[in-house]
Design a protein around this motif. Structure first.
Motif, PDB file in Angstrom:
ATOM      1  N   MET A 108       0.817  -1.203   0.000  1.00 51.31           N
ATOM      2  CA  MET A 108       0.000   0.000   0.000  1.00 51.31           C
ATOM      3  C   MET A 108       0.863   1.271   0.000  1.00 51.31           C
ATOM      4  N   SER A 109       1.481   1.412   1.092  1.00 51.01           N
ATOM      5  CA  SER A 109       2.396   2.538   1.282  1.00 51.01           C
ATOM      6  C   SER A 109       3.059   2.254   2.606  1.00 51.01           C
ATOM      7  N   LEU A 110       4.206   2.789   2.754  1.00 53.32           N
ATOM      8  CA  LEU A 110       4.878   2.558   4.015  1.00 53.32           C
ATOM      9  C   LEU A 110       4.075   3.141   5.158  1.00 53.32           C
ATOM     10  N   LYS A 111       3.957   2.377   6.209  1.00 52.70           N
ATOM     11  CA  LYS A 111       3.293   2.877   7.407  1.00 52.70           C
ATOM     12  C   LYS A 111       4.049   2.340   8.608  1.00 52.70           C
ATOM     13  N   ILE A 112       4.574   3.228   9.397  1.00 53.97           N
ATOM     14  CA  ILE A 112       5.316   2.829  10.587  1.00 53.97           C
ATOM     15  C   ILE A 112       4.564   3.410  11.760  1.00 53.97           C
ATOM     16  N   LYS A 113       4.299   2.579  12.738  1.00 55.84           N
ATOM     17  CA  LYS A 113       3.512   3.143  13.831  1.00 55.84           C
ATOM     18  C   LYS A 113       4.291   4.281  14.501  1.00 55.84           C
ATOM     19  N   ASN A 114       3.605   5.372  14.715  1.00 53.68           N
ATOM     20  CA  ASN A 114       4.224   6.551  15.333  1.00 53.68           C
ATOM     21  C   ASN A 114       5.290   7.224  14.484  1.00 53.68           C
ATOM     22  N   LEU A 143      -5.408  -5.640  -1.235  1.00 54.98           N
ATOM     23  CA  LEU A 143      -5.335  -4.213  -0.929  1.00 54.98           C
ATOM     24  C   LEU A 143      -6.462  -3.793   0.008  1.00 54.98           C
ATOM     25  N   ILE A 144      -7.659  -4.229  -0.306  1.00 52.05           N
ATOM     26  CA  ILE A 144      -8.816  -3.829   0.499  1.00 52.05           C
ATOM     27  C   ILE A 144      -8.765  -4.454   1.900  1.00 52.05           C
ATOM     28  N   ALA A 145      -8.230  -5.666   1.962  1.00 46.04           N
ATOM     29  CA  ALA A 145      -8.068  -6.298   3.274  1.00 46.04           C
ATOM     30  C   ALA A 145      -7.163  -5.465   4.164  1.00 46.04           C
ATOM     31  N   HIS A 146      -6.151  -4.853   3.560  1.00 46.37           N
ATOM     32  CA  HIS A 146      -5.208  -4.063   4.348  1.00 46.37           C
ATOM     33  C   HIS A 146      -5.645  -2.622   4.540  1.00 46.37           C
ATOM     34  N   PHE A 147      -6.644  -2.233   3.817  1.00 43.51           N
ATOM     35  CA  PHE A 147      -7.048  -0.830   3.862  1.00 43.51           C
ATOM     36  C   PHE A 147      -8.533  -0.760   3.521  1.00 43.51           C
ATOM     37  N   PRO A 148      -9.353  -1.211   4.477  1.00 47.02           N
ATOM     38  CA  PRO A 148     -10.767  -1.469   4.202  1.00 47.02           C
ATOM     39  C   PRO A 148     -11.554  -0.256   3.709  1.00 47.02           C
ATOM     40  N   ASP A 149     -11.180   0.920   4.138  1.00 47.63           N
ATOM     41  CA  ASP A 149     -11.990   2.069   3.748  1.00 47.63           C
ATOM     42  C   ASP A 149     -11.463   2.794   2.506  1.00 47.63           C
ATOM     43  N   LEU A 150     -10.551   2.144   1.789  1.00 45.37           N
ATOM     44  CA  LEU A 150      -9.962   2.792   0.619  1.00 45.37           C
ATOM     45  C   LEU A 150     -11.028   3.188  -0.411  1.00 45.37           C
ATOM     46  N   ASN A 151     -11.991   2.316  -0.621  1.00 46.46           N
ATOM     47  CA  ASN A 151     -13.032   2.612  -1.612  1.00 46.46           C
ATOM     48  C   ASN A 151     -13.843   3.864  -1.287  1.00 46.46           C
TER      49      ASN A 151
END
Lengths: 180, 180
Positions: B1-7, B147-155
């Motif tokens: 998706m895109s890099l995401k690092i907590k904090n 993709l949607i599993a990892h980012f459910p509200d993308l749509n």
DNA sequence: CGCCGAGTTGAACTGAATCAAGAAACGTGG
DNA sequence: CCACGTTTCTTGATTCAGTTCAACTCGGCG
């Protein structure tokens, strides 16, 4: 193709002499098997390596590395887990071996070495992005032509099957592409 | 998706306070245009960004970045050339802005900061490799589901066209996939 | 000589692209 | 609040690149 930095082999010798070992592998030898925790990075001094893994029971070539190339169990090193990659010598090859954990300790506190490694990681990253875009936009033939343009003697040195799986196509398709 | 690092956003504030600026962009705003030499990196504090470029006259979404995500003109930063990427706010977004050259100077000589940046680059690299393998092995539908599993509200937050080009497929194909 | 792995070729199939048309949704101005 | 145009999304028909599976060829080499 694979990361290639001019004089990488010399740079590694100059900076990490204390922690590298040098070894020669003969054609067909496996330098490292999958499912291993040995997070070794191999810098090719001479010869040719490939990394591969199994997907759906089939071998997939992830990377080739020739002189001054660098190869290793990529994401597994960075995720600190078992590797899915195998590293194989496709020709008799002399390589420098660098263990990632040792490297990580060795450079700790040394800003210059940290920086050097960071730059190498950045180059590896660029490679990957370019390969990704290559895959999205270009046909099998275009990708093949591109590969051969950058590595003209690949056909003489590597099996068609390895090239095909590196390109993300079947061996049959590659054969048809090559048959004009 | 895109890099995401907590904090990530907090980490950046803690370590690079002297060189970051904070800014809020409204939906539709372009944070940075292609063909620019401004090698800025954007860390999303809140909102949603995307980077895109043009290929064959068509827009291609390279990356999305949401909260704690990081986005920037990727390889162009590292190759020190003009960027082909545009960065756009898809929602009103608050971001931290970090100029790569300033960053590079700022961390010079500081082993801890060099190391921190190296770790971030490594994570970005892993992202890229995973996306590459994803593309090689999985069908359009599988990639979409993933993709949607990892980012459910993308749509709800992004156009279908952007999602399609991110997945490397046409909008028509995406529409058919979604229509079950 | 006959086997074996590597490469080639053929025919049928399929996932996704393309092109073209409609339908929905959306926002702006009257 | 409705009417309009624009942008976004869907649907259909067709085409095509690449896969699959199966058979066949070729060059060692024991």
């Amino acid at each position: 193709m694979s990361l290639k930095i001019k004089n990488l082999s010399q740079i590694i010798r100059d900076n990490f002499d204390e922690i590298i070992t040098e070894h020669t592998f003969t054609k067909g030898e496996i330098l490292q098997r999958d499912n291993s925790f040995k997070h070794n990075i191999f810098i090719v001094h001479s010869g040719l390596l490939r990394s591969f893994y199994f997907h759906d029971g089939k071998e997939v070539t992830a990377l080739f590395a020739l002189e001054n190339g660098l190869i290793g169990p990529g994401d597994s090193i960075l995720k600190n887990k078992k590797s899915k990659y195998n590293i194989e010598a496709l020709e008799t090859s002399t390589v420098l071996i660098l263990n990632y954990k040792e490297l990580d300790n060795f450079i700790k506190g040394d800003a210059i070495k940290e920086r050097l490694i960071r730059h190498i990681v950045q180059l590896i990253y660029i490679e990957s992005v370019e390969r990704l875009e290559n895959l999205i936009f270009y046909s099998a033939k275009e990708r093949y032509d591109h590969l051969i343009a950058h590595f003209p003697d690949l056909n003489q040195r590597v099996n068609q099957g390895h090239i095909a799986s590196f390109l993300g196509i079947t061996q049959e398709t590659l054969s048809r592409i090559r048959g004009k």
